[in-house]
Every structure is written in C-alpha cells, then in structure tokens.
Design a protein around this motif. Structure first.
Motif, short mmCIF file in Angstrom:
data_model
loop_
_atom_site.label_atom_id
_atom_site.label_comp_id
_atom_site.label_asym_id
_atom_site.label_seq_id
_atom_site.Cartn_x
_atom_site.Cartn_y
_atom_site.Cartn_z
N GLY A 1 23.51 52.53 34.81
CA GLY A 1 24.77 52.48 35.71
C GLY A 1 25.80 53.33 35.04
O GLY A 1 25.40 54.33 34.54
N LEU A 2 27.12 53.16 35.17
CA LEU A 2 28.23 53.82 34.91
C LEU A 2 28.11 54.26 33.59
O LEU A 2 27.99 53.57 32.74
N PHE A 3 28.15 55.63 33.20
CA PHE A 3 28.23 56.15 32.09
C PHE A 3 27.38 55.70 31.04
O PHE A 3 27.21 55.32 29.89
N GLY A 4 26.06 55.39 31.69
CA GLY A 4 25.03 55.03 30.75
C GLY A 4 25.11 53.47 30.35
O GLY A 4 24.34 53.05 29.43
N HIS A 5 25.57 52.60 30.99
CA HIS A 5 25.97 51.01 30.82
C HIS A 5 24.94 50.55 32.14
O HIS A 5 24.50 50.97 32.62
N PRO A 6 24.82 49.10 31.58
CA PRO A 6 24.06 48.50 32.70
C PRO A 6 24.45 48.52 34.17
O PRO A 6 25.72 48.57 34.38
N ARG A 7 23.57 48.51 35.12
CA ARG A 7 23.99 48.73 36.39
C ARG A 7 24.93 47.69 36.90
O ARG A 7 26.00 47.63 37.52
N GLY A 8 24.89 46.40 36.36
CA GLY A 8 25.80 45.36 36.57
C GLY A 8 27.48 45.56 36.27
O GLY A 8 28.11 44.94 37.03
N LEU A 9 27.60 46.32 35.35
CA LEU A 9 28.94 46.63 34.95
C LEU A 9 29.76 47.19 36.02
O LEU A 9 30.90 46.86 36.31
N SER A 10 29.10 47.99 37.01
CA SER A 10 30.16 48.52 38.07
C SER A 10 30.27 47.58 38.90
O SER A 10 31.67 47.60 39.61
N THR A 11 29.31 46.76 39.28
CA THR A 11 29.63 45.62 40.15
C THR A 11 30.66 44.75 39.56
O THR A 11 31.67 44.38 40.52
N LEU A 12 30.73 44.27 38.37
CA LEU A 12 31.75 43.62 37.97
C LEU A 12 33.21 44.26 37.87
O LEU A 12 34.32 43.61 37.91
N PHE A 13 33.16 45.62 37.35
CA PHE A 13 34.22 46.57 37.41
C PHE A 13 34.77 46.33 39.06
O PHE A 13 36.42 46.17 38.78
N PHE A 14 34.34 46.62 39.98
CA PHE A 14 35.08 46.52 41.13
C PHE A 14 35.46 45.36 41.74
O PHE A 14 36.37 45.19 42.59
N THR A 15 34.64 44.44 41.35
CA THR A 15 35.10 42.86 41.68
C THR A 15 36.07 42.52 41.21
O THR A 15 37.11 41.83 41.84
N GLU A 16 36.26 42.83 39.70
CA GLU A 16 37.63 42.44 38.99
C GLU A 16 38.82 43.39 39.52
O GLU A 16 40.15 43.04 39.53
N LEU A 17 38.48 44.70 39.73
CA LEU A 17 39.50 45.54 40.18
C LEU A 17 40.34 44.88 41.47
O LEU A 17 41.54 44.66 41.64
N TRP A 18 39.32 44.51 42.48
CA TRP A 18 40.07 44.18 43.54
C TRP A 18 40.59 42.65 43.61
O TRP A 18 41.63 42.31 44.13
N GLU A 19 40.05 41.75 42.67
CA GLU A 19 40.74 40.42 42.58
C GLU A 19 42.20 40.69 41.81
O GLU A 19 43.09 39.98 42.02
N ARG A 20 42.18 41.64 40.74
CA ARG A 20 43.57 41.65 40.18
C ARG A 20 44.62 42.46 41.11
O ARG A 20 45.67 42.34 41.21
N PHE A 21 43.83 43.51 42.10
CA PHE A 21 44.69 43.97 43.08
C PHE A 21 45.25 42.79 43.83
O PHE A 21 46.51 42.70 44.19
N SER A 22 44.41 41.72 44.35
CA SER A 22 45.12 40.83 45.14
C SER A 22 46.07 39.88 44.41
O SER A 22 47.16 39.53 44.72
N TYR A 23 45.87 39.79 43.09
CA TYR A 23 46.75 38.89 42.26
C TYR A 23 48.10 39.65 41.88
O TYR A 23 49.10 38.93 42.37
N TYR A 24 48.09 40.65 41.42
CA TYR A 24 49.29 41.55 41.38
C TYR A 24 50.05 42.02 42.43
O TYR A 24 51.14 42.05 42.48
N GLY A 25 49.24 42.07 43.55
CA GLY A 25 49.94 42.57 44.60
C GLY A 25 50.70 41.32 45.46
O GLY A 25 51.92 41.58 45.49
N MET A 26 50.22 40.13 45.41
CA MET A 26 51.22 39.13 45.68
C MET A 26 52.30 38.60 44.74
O MET A 26 53.41 38.48 45.26
N ARG A 27 51.96 38.75 43.61
CA ARG A 27 52.87 38.39 42.51
C ARG A 27 54.04 39.50 42.58
O ARG A 27 55.14 39.03 42.19
#
Length: 476
Positions: free
Chosen positions: A20-46
C-alpha cells in the motif's frame, strides 16, 4: 484526543503487507480516505453551525441568540465525544469495528442530509444522528488502523501519523468548501441567478458535508476487501494471551489512576478555551474582523481551517523534537503545563484585539496569532495526554481510563459553549440614528478571564508536578 480503543495486533503474515501507501498495508489508504471525508463532513458542518444558528431568519438562519446558540453548540460537541464510549462497546460486543464504521458513516450521512431541509425538527434530528454516528465510527476506525500492524511493527507509528495527516487535511478543506457554499455572496448570487432562494445557501453547506461523508462510505465499500482481516468481532477467552484477569488494583496502580484524574481536570480547562474557535470566536470573526481582500469578502468560517493547517505544519516538528530530546524531554506534567501556558498566551493576545474592536473591525492576524499559539499548546497536551493515559492506566481499566480522557474533552466542549454565551457583539440601534452599542469591554473581560484562568491553572499544575510525578511512579 482522536483515538479511543486499544487496537489489537494482527498475525505477522498480515503485518508484512507492504503493497500500500509508502510501503504500508493496503488497508491504510482505505481508512485514510474514509476518515479524511468523515472529518471533512464533521468540521465542515461545525464551521458554519453557530453562524447558521445566529443568522437572522430573513437571511436563512435560525435567529437564535448567542447564549442559546453556543449552549447548543457545546451540548452537540459534548455528545459527539460522549457517544464514543457506547460506540466502542457496541463494536466490541455486538458489531465488530468494521460494521460499526460502516453503520456509523451511514448514520452520519443521514444526519447531514437531514440538515439540508430548512426545518427546525430536521435540524435537531441531524445533530442527533451525527453525534450517534460519530460515536460508532470515530473510535473504531482508529482501532482498525492499529489492527493493520503487529504490536512491534516499526511502521506502526508512521501509519498513525499518515492517518492523522488525513484527519487534519479533511479539517483544512472542509470549512473552505462548506463555508463558501453557506456564506459567500458569490454562491448566493449563483443561486439567485438560477431561481433558488439565496437564503438557503446554509443548507447547501450542510449538504456538502453529507456528500463528503458519502464519498468516505464509497471508498470504504469499494475497497472493503482490503480490510477483510481487520475489524471483525472477536471474543476474548480466558486462555487468550491478552486476557486480563480480574485482580484488585495495587496501591501503585491506584496512584497512577489518581494522576490521570489530575490531568483530567486540567484537560477540561484546555478544551474549554480551545473550542471557542467554533463558538464565540466564529461570531467574533464574522462581526468584528476585516475579511475583505481586493473587494471580495471571504467567509468567516474559513478561519476555522487555520488550526488544522497549523497542526499539519507543527506535528512533524514536535515529533522530531521529542525524538531528538529522547530521555531529556520534559515530563508529562511539565508538557501539560507548557500546553496551558501557550494557549493562555494566545488569549492574552486577544485582550488588546478585543479592546481594539471598540474602534472598528480589526486585522485577521490577531486570530492567526491566537490559533498558532493554541496549536502549539495542543502539541504539548493532546497527543502527550493520550499517550500518558495509555501508559498510566492499569491494563484492566484501560478502556475506562480512555473513556475518562474523552469525557474531559466532552466536558471541555460543553464548558466552551457556556463561556461562549458571554460573548457580545456590537449592535446597531436604528431608533437612535445608527448608534452602535460598544461591547468591547465585555469581550476584553471574556478573553482576559480565560487567559488569566489558564495561566493560574498552569501555575497550579507546575506546583503540583512533583506530587504528580510521585503518583506516576516510573512513568515519565
């Protein structure tokens, strides 16, 4: 203050995944983008929440008074943290982390889309759903990141750093997008030209937050096979190597629990000041700060991106600093003290800023300085506090003690809303010929009071440091 549950290591074969990303497990990029968009939704509304509540009804807002709006803001953000406790338990006992993240994301998206409708019942429904969904998603996605690695995997800390970068990247982008849609005259004109009511622009901002969470869910589902080995429901047996027998706490363990509760009290005060940026400081920016650039007025909510930007800037520097200092770095109580001192300095900076508002709108650089000093304080307190709790907590009470840490953040957010209710903006008296009511002295007292309280707290903590060290035992 981001992670809550203690992730369990996975078998060595899984931990060797380097595709995966920078030699990390492939699942890290999945969780990275999932959390990025979740935080986008939270901080955008807030970022637009208090502004929407205090905007006049004829401008599409709810017309709430400042005390009512900031109190509701504090209650909402408090429950966002409190729901992490049952959310973690539901994942551990019923759903497993992966399903908890999925259901949490769906509930969050429904909450944001509920707020698209200009109706007070839908507004309250949206806040409730977002708090419930965040409780399911937030602690469990962090535990899934840890589960991608074995406990001794050298990539583990780096993986969490990448994940933390995604959180703050989402927090930087969210106010820029949602704030533009909700506040900017340019978008209001765009709506009017196409036959829409420009007063509904707030709800386009809320809708953008919902789209962000939906994108996170799309990433999570499309790449779910990368996470097939983590986040499953597991039952700990008595013969499991990580099973913790139910033994009474030793005197040394009780002392460490006592140290945690001392940190708990000072942490509440820190977050009560820090979270003013979404409450009173948001209104301060809207009404009292010069926001025009070349004739264009940028949205007040855009200033909410600064703290996350400074975190991205300073977090690597502080990580490098602690590595370089090694065993020479300050103790945890000393770092907490520095954290309180720096955020206190930020609010002392706001005293002359608040006084100058009596003469007209002020430069945004005052707030830039405040937010920069706040983030320096955060670097001393937030990640250090999380690490300290994990080191001090007895194994059998780790989950409870992590809950105590998040309870401090919850109470701090509620206190932030209460303090924000004392903020007063300047009003125009139309009956007496545009005479302005100058409330600058009230603002000086509010921010000066916060600054002095934080500085006194730092002094008390410094005096208590020798006793706290004794309570901590061998933990530094």
């Amino acid at each position: 203050m981001k992670e809550m549950t203690t992730p369990e290591p996975v078998p060595g074969a899984i931990a060797e995944d380097r595709s995966g990303l920078f030699g990390h497990p492939r699942g890290l990029s999945t969780l990275f983008f999932t959390e990025l968009w979740e935080r986008f939704s939270y901080y955008g509304m807030r970022a637009i929440l208090v502004l929407y509540m205090t905007a006049p009804v004829d401008k599409g807002g709810l017309g709430f008074g400042i005390p009512e709006a900031t109190s509701l803001y504090g209650t909402y953000t408090m429950f966002v943290y409190l729901t992490n406790l049952p959310g973690g338990l539901i994942a551990d006992k019923i759903l497993g982390a992966r399903l908890a993240v999925l259901f949490g994301g769906i509930i969050i998206a429904c909450g944001h889309f509920s707020m698209v409708f200009p109706s007070l019942p839908f507004f309250y429904l949206g806040l409730t759903l977002i708090a419930i969904g965040t409780g399911l998603l937030k602690p469990n996605i962090s535990s899934m990141v840890g589960s991608l690695y074995s406990e001794d995997d050298p990539r583990r800390e780096s993986g969490f750093s990448i994940f933390y970068f995604g959180i703050n990247l989402g927090a930087v982008l969210a106010p820029l997008v949602c704030g533009f849609l909700a506040e900017s005259q340019m978008f209001k004109n765009f709506l009017a030209a196409r036959g829409f009511d420009p007063a509904t622009s707030w709800h386009w901002g809320f809708g953008a937050a919902g789209v962000g969470m939906t994108l996170g869910l799309v990433v999570f589902l499309l790449q779910r096979q990368r996470l097939a080995h983590v986040g499953n429901l597991t039952r700990k047996r008595k013969d499991s190597p990580d099973f913790v027998p139910d033994k009474p706490l030793t005197p040394a363990e009780w002392k460490r629990v006592g140290a945690i509760f001392v940190f708990f009290l000072f942490t509440i005060l820190f977050w009560a000041a820090y979270e003013q940026k979404g409450a009173s400081l948001n209104i301060f920016t809207r009404d009292l700060v010069r926001r025009d650039v070349g004739g264009w007025v940028y949205p007040a909510s855009w200033m909410q991106s600064l703290t996350a930007f400074f975190v991205l800037l300073l977090a690597p520097l502080f990580a490098l600093l602690w590595v370089r200092m090694g065993k020479r770095q300050p103790s945890s109580p000393a770092k907490f003290t520095f954290g309180l001192i720096f955020i206190s300095l930020g609010y002392f900076l706001m005293v002359p800023a608040a006084w100058l508002t009596g003469q007209g709108k002020i430069s945004p650089l005052w707030l830039v300085g405040l937010y920069f000093l706040e983030v320096i304080g955060e670097m001393f307190l937030s990640p250090v506090g999380l690490s300290t709790v994990t080191k001090l907590a007895p194994a059998k009470l780790l989950g409870i003690m992590m809950g105590v840490w998040f309870l401090a953040a919850a109470l701090g957010n509620k206190l932030a809303g209460f303090l924000g209710g004392f903020f007063k903006t300047d009003q125009v008296n139309w009956l007496q010929g545009l005479l302005k009511t100058d409330n600058s002295s009230t603002r000086v007292m509010l921010y000066g009071g916060i600054a002095v309280s934080l500085l006194i707290s730092a002094g008390i903590l410094a005096l208590l440091t020798p006793k706290i060290k004794k309570l901590m035992g061998k933990v530094h």
